[in-house]
Motif scaffolding. Sequence first.
Motif, PDB file in Angstrom:
ATOM      1  N   ASN A 244       0.837  -1.217   0.000  1.00  0.00           N
ATOM      2  CA  ASN A 244       0.000   0.000   0.000  1.00  0.00           C
ATOM      3  C   ASN A 244       0.870   1.265   0.000  1.00  0.00           C
ATOM      4  O   ASN A 244       0.741   2.142   0.858  1.00  0.00           O
ATOM      5  CB  ASN A 244      -0.945   0.013   1.204  1.00  0.00           C
TER       6      ASN A 244
ATOM      7  N   ILE B 265       2.868   4.803  -1.083  1.00  0.00           N
ATOM      8  CA  ILE B 265       2.678   6.148  -1.616  1.00  0.00           C
ATOM      9  C   ILE B 265       3.975   6.532  -2.314  1.00  0.00           C
ATOM     10  O   ILE B 265       5.055   6.445  -1.718  1.00  0.00           O
ATOM     11  CB  ILE B 265       2.350   7.166  -0.509  1.00  0.00           C
TER      12      ILE B 265
ATOM     13  N   THR C 202      -0.616   6.921  -5.704  1.00  0.00           N
ATOM     14  CA  THR C 202      -0.632   5.566  -5.164  1.00  0.00           C
ATOM     15  C   THR C 202      -0.815   4.597  -6.330  1.00  0.00           C
ATOM     16  O   THR C 202      -1.423   4.949  -7.350  1.00  0.00           O
ATOM     17  CB  THR C 202      -1.773   5.369  -4.149  1.00  0.00           C
TER      18      THR C 202
END
Length: 259
Positions: free
Chosen positions: A191, A193, A206
């Motif tokens: 997950n 960034i 993202t």
Amino acid sequence: MKKLLAYSIMLILTTFMFAACTTDAGNEGRIKINMVDAPASYDAVMIDVVRVEVHKSGSGEEDGWIVLNEINAHYDLLQLTNGASVVLGDRPLEVGKYTQIRLILGNDNYVMENNVRHNLTIPSGQQTGIKLNHNFDIEADNLYELYLDFNADKSINITGTGEYKLSPVIRVEAVVTSGTISGKILPLDANAIISTIVGADIVSTTPDAEGNFKLMALPQGTYTVTITPSNTAYAQKIISDVVVTPQTNTDLGTLTLTP
């Protein structure tokens, strides 16, 4: 004699009309404005765009605005990431110098957060339009294309009374002087960034469902790309000396984060 005179007049008019059409064509270029965004901590950020205008240099403050598009459309900014964009205006424009872009917003702007709608109020100083300073030239028979990078996260402020205010933070970049950085992040459960710095701004995104990402509208230069996993089981990754050249994508390939 009368037939000859009529023919001569017709020939002169035809020549004049052809010359006028040729001159008009030579006095126009084309502009195309795209809008992109970075991720934000909301479920949706809906912007009500009514009209898009540009201001011609040397014109009066009020009478120098030229309408590019009367849109009357809603856009979810959070859908405009990883290379996705929306066209706000695409039309011929008179040759010359231009100094500003203006977005006229309607009254139906809001965010969705945890399935709750919060209306966005616009400060009184921006109710006449969001003005973006950007000097550019329109040249005959040439396309001038640019990106408006709308930073939704920085543009929304929550007051102490719980009011959501929209103070747009928008970066303007010409396509001809900017490029992109792309790649793929694995594993998907990191997950991550992905971010880099442009001047005083942070440009981020993202990955999509397959791990692919793209950082848009980056001016020519050398960048440091930081990959920060939200899943703390994985370590941050920093990639230095990433070169961006105009109208080119720099592909970082597949980047695998380590535990």
